[in-house]
Design a protein around this motif. Structure first.
Motif, PDB file in Angstrom:
ATOM      1  N   SER A 114       0.849  -1.304  -0.063  1.00 57.38           N
ATOM      2  CA  SER A 114       0.003  -0.041  -0.060  1.00 57.38           C
ATOM      3  C   SER A 114       0.873   1.210  -0.166  1.00 57.38           C
ATOM      4  CB  SER A 114      -0.905   0.035   1.262  1.00 57.38           C
ATOM      5  OG  SER A 114      -0.170  -0.092   2.408  1.00 57.38           O
ATOM      6  N   ILE A 117       0.254   3.500  -3.330  1.00 57.86           N
ATOM      7  CA  ILE A 117      -0.600   4.659  -3.023  1.00 57.86           C
ATOM      8  C   ILE A 117       0.480   6.029  -3.199  1.00 57.86           C
ATOM      9  CG2 ILE A 117      -1.665   6.022  -1.268  1.00 57.86           C
ATOM     10  CD1 ILE A 117      -3.119   3.700  -0.395  1.00 57.86           C
ATOM     11  N   SER A 158      -7.729  11.148   3.065  1.00 56.29           N
ATOM     12  CA  SER A 158      -9.045  11.356   2.838  1.00 56.29           C
ATOM     13  C   SER A 158      -9.120  12.997   2.675  1.00 56.29           C
ATOM     14  CB  SER A 158     -10.334  11.308   3.810  1.00 56.29           C
ATOM     15  OG  SER A 158      -9.688  12.107   5.135  1.00 56.29           O
ATOM     16  N   GLU A 202      -8.265   8.943  -4.780  1.00 57.97           N
ATOM     17  CA  GLU A 202      -9.016   7.482  -5.306  1.00 57.97           C
ATOM     18  C   GLU A 202      -9.223   7.409  -6.675  1.00 57.97           C
ATOM     19  OE1 GLU A 202     -13.207   5.256  -3.804  1.00 57.97           O
ATOM     20  OE2 GLU A 202     -12.207   6.550  -2.396  1.00 57.97           O
ATOM     21  N   SER A 203      -9.780   8.259  -7.358  1.00 60.28           N
ATOM     22  CA  SER A 203     -10.171   8.268  -8.719  1.00 60.28           C
ATOM     23  C   SER A 203      -8.641   7.966  -9.327  1.00 60.28           C
ATOM     24  CB  SER A 203     -10.718   9.613  -9.151  1.00 60.28           C
ATOM     25  OG  SER A 203      -9.815  10.683  -9.106  1.00 60.28           O
ATOM     26  N   LEU A 216      -6.070   6.272  -8.293  1.00 61.56           N
ATOM     27  CA  LEU A 216      -5.851   4.997  -7.918  1.00 61.56           C
ATOM     28  C   LEU A 216      -6.787   3.956  -8.878  1.00 61.56           C
ATOM     29  CD1 LEU A 216      -5.018   5.365  -4.099  1.00 61.56           C
ATOM     30  CD2 LEU A 216      -3.740   4.317  -5.783  1.00 61.56           C
ATOM     31  N   ARG A 217      -8.028   4.480  -8.976  1.00 67.84           N
ATOM     32  CA  ARG A 217      -8.944   3.603  -9.834  1.00 67.84           C
ATOM     33  C   ARG A 217      -8.505   3.460 -11.233  1.00 67.84           C
ATOM     34  NH1 ARG A 217     -12.741   1.278  -6.919  1.00 67.84           N
ATOM     35  NH2 ARG A 217     -13.709   2.215  -5.002  1.00 67.84           N
ATOM     36  N   GLU A 229      -5.299   3.279   7.273  1.00 68.42           N
ATOM     37  CA  GLU A 229      -5.897   4.090   6.088  1.00 68.42           C
ATOM     38  C   GLU A 229      -5.402   3.740   4.770  1.00 68.42           C
ATOM     39  OE1 GLU A 229      -7.953   8.386   4.822  1.00 68.42           O
ATOM     40  OE2 GLU A 229      -6.150   8.600   6.280  1.00 68.42           O
ATOM     41  N   LEU A 251      -7.533   1.725   1.976  1.00 66.95           N
ATOM     42  CA  LEU A 251      -7.695   2.209   0.627  1.00 66.95           C
ATOM     43  C   LEU A 251      -7.133   1.441  -0.367  1.00 66.95           C
ATOM     44  CD1 LEU A 251      -8.687   4.684  -1.401  1.00 66.95           C
ATOM     45  CD2 LEU A 251      -6.716   5.640  -0.965  1.00 66.95           C
ATOM     46  N   LYS A 289      -9.415  -1.699  -1.017  1.00 67.86           N
ATOM     47  CA  LYS A 289     -10.622  -1.096  -1.721  1.00 67.86           C
ATOM     48  C   LYS A 289     -10.530  -1.067  -3.059  1.00 67.86           C
ATOM     49  CE  LYS A 289     -14.189   2.731  -1.622  1.00 67.86           C
ATOM     50  NZ  LYS A 289     -14.067   4.095  -0.930  1.00 67.86           N
ATOM     51  N   ILE A 290      -9.413  -0.529  -3.376  1.00 64.65           N
ATOM     52  CA  ILE A 290      -9.059  -0.235  -4.847  1.00 64.65           C
ATOM     53  C   ILE A 290      -8.979  -1.534  -5.406  1.00 64.65           C
ATOM     54  CG2 ILE A 290      -7.488   0.575  -6.590  1.00 64.65           C
ATOM     55  CD1 ILE A 290      -9.205   2.658  -5.301  1.00 64.65           C
TER      56      ILE A 290
END
Length: 384
Positions: A204, A208, A225, A231-232, A234-235, A374, A378, A381-382
């Motif tokens: 991670s 990240i 956060s 997040e976008s 990483l996606r 965190e 994250l 989740k990704i």
């Protein structure tokens, strides 16, 4: 091939066997547990010749830095009267004989904070290390920590770095022949041509972190956060990734299953001569750094030798530091004059031009527990 998980080689095994027990029983003994492949055998041989009088050297190699950390934990438990637990303690062919406590151990900077906080190691007296002043302030600050393992300008010196490297981009040059560009920075991983062609470290902080670097943030950002586009980004990167792996990211590049990957320099650089189709670059915007360190285990029952300071000092001498750097294909914390003639052309820029890398790059510093969770949450989740 994972940097944090070196495989034991026959040559390293031979090294440890040859050096154990060089001397008589009544002689002063130095026990060093080092990461396999991180110190050339020639260097240990020179150190033995440099010592006056009889000294018993016991150098042994471990396969992984994680093993070094676990050894420190085991030794500390024994010192505090705790029995060994696990399957080794109940082997049917007799009691398990534990490893003797070493005077000096290789530890990665990643584990330094935990080792300090758990009291697995003790501070160093740098007045015993003549070459300490040759270290740039950046390296001295890296190992200056408080009793919780956090960076502290007024803290104690807990370790001595002897080599370092970085997270790099490695790509199969044959796959980029038809493109009018070549990978130079993290942002290139998001190019549409590389959809499902990327291998990424399964960590991670690394995955990240490089994304944070791409958008101008620090690897050590704590409140993820508060980075709205993270997040976008990483996606979008996840769509590029074919493989998440921290130990098998080279093979897919060699066979062409992936075109580009992210890895550790000490994994990648030794393979360049064997696989000339691979090219390594340090991202122009900066990257994550790692360092291998010498640490002194906590041990109430240890012999009172200070020979380990002589070994640390020996490793920091310029001619020895240069030999370590060239033979292990890593960078040195000592400012060395390494000419292009000393290194093969593919490695020249990686091992000789360090100033710009250091200025733009960062060590992965310990995070508060909430921040670390965190990152992991994250990342999971990704990938899902």
């Amino acid at each position: 091939m994972q940097r944090r998980s070196f495989l034991v080689t026959a040559s390293s095994f031979a090294l440890s066997q040859l050096l154990v027990g060089c001397g008589g029983r009544n002689q002063e003994t130095l026990k060093v547990s080092l990461l396999n492949g991180s110190i050339p055998g020639q260097v240990v041989g020179k150190f033995r010749k440099s010592l006056q009088g009889g000294v018993n050297l016991n150098f042994s190699a471990v396969a992984q830095l994680k093993s070094s950390y676990k050894n420190l934990q085991t030794w500390h438990s024994r010192i505090n009267g705790k029995k060994d637990e696990g399957w080794l303690s109940s082997l049917p062919f007799g009691p398990w004989r534990p490893l003797p406590v070493a005077d000096l151990v290789t530890l990665g900077d990643y584990w330094l904070a935990a080792a300090i906080e758990q009291q697995l190691i003790q501070p160093l007296d740098v007045s015993e290390i003549k070459e300490w002043s040759n270290l740039d302030r950046k390296w001295q600050e890296l190992v200056k920590r408080n009793d919780k393992g956090l960076a502290d300008s007024k803290g104690k010196i807990w370790a001595a770095p002897y080599r370092w490297g970085s997270t790099v981009i490695v790509y199969n040059r044959d796959k980029f022949k038809d493109f009018d560009w070549k990978p130079q920075d993290w942002k290139d991983l998001w190019r549409p041509e590389l959809r499902s062609r990327v291998s990424l470290l399964n960590q991670s902080r690394e995955a990240i972190g490089l994304t944070l670097k791409k958008i101008g943030k620090s690897y050590n950002t704590q409140k993820l956060s508060e980075v709205p586009q993270l997040e976008s980004e990483l996606r979008a990167l996840n769509k590029q990734v074919k493989l998440y792996s921290s130990d098998r990211y080279i093979e897919p590049l060699i066979i062409g299953d992936t075109w580009i990957g992210v890895g550790w320099s000490s994994d990648v650089l030794p393979l360049i001569a064997r696989y000339p189709q691979l090219t390594v670059v340090i991202p122009s915007s900066g990257t994550a750094l790692w360092a291998d360190l010498w640490v002194h285990p906590t041990n109430k029952n240890t012999n009172k030798t200070n020979l380990f300071y002589k070994w640390i000092d020996f490793c920091l001498q310029k001619d020895i530091a240069k030999q370590i750097s060239l033979l292990t294909k890593t960078n040195s914390p000592i400012n060395l004059k390494i000419s292009a003639d000393d290194i093969s052309q593919p490695l020249n820029k990686i091992l000789t031009d360090n100033s710009s890398t250091l200025e733009k790059s960062e060590f992965l510093l310990p995070l508060p527990k909430e921040a670390a969770q965190e990152y992991d949450s994250l990342f999971a989740k990704i990938k899902s």
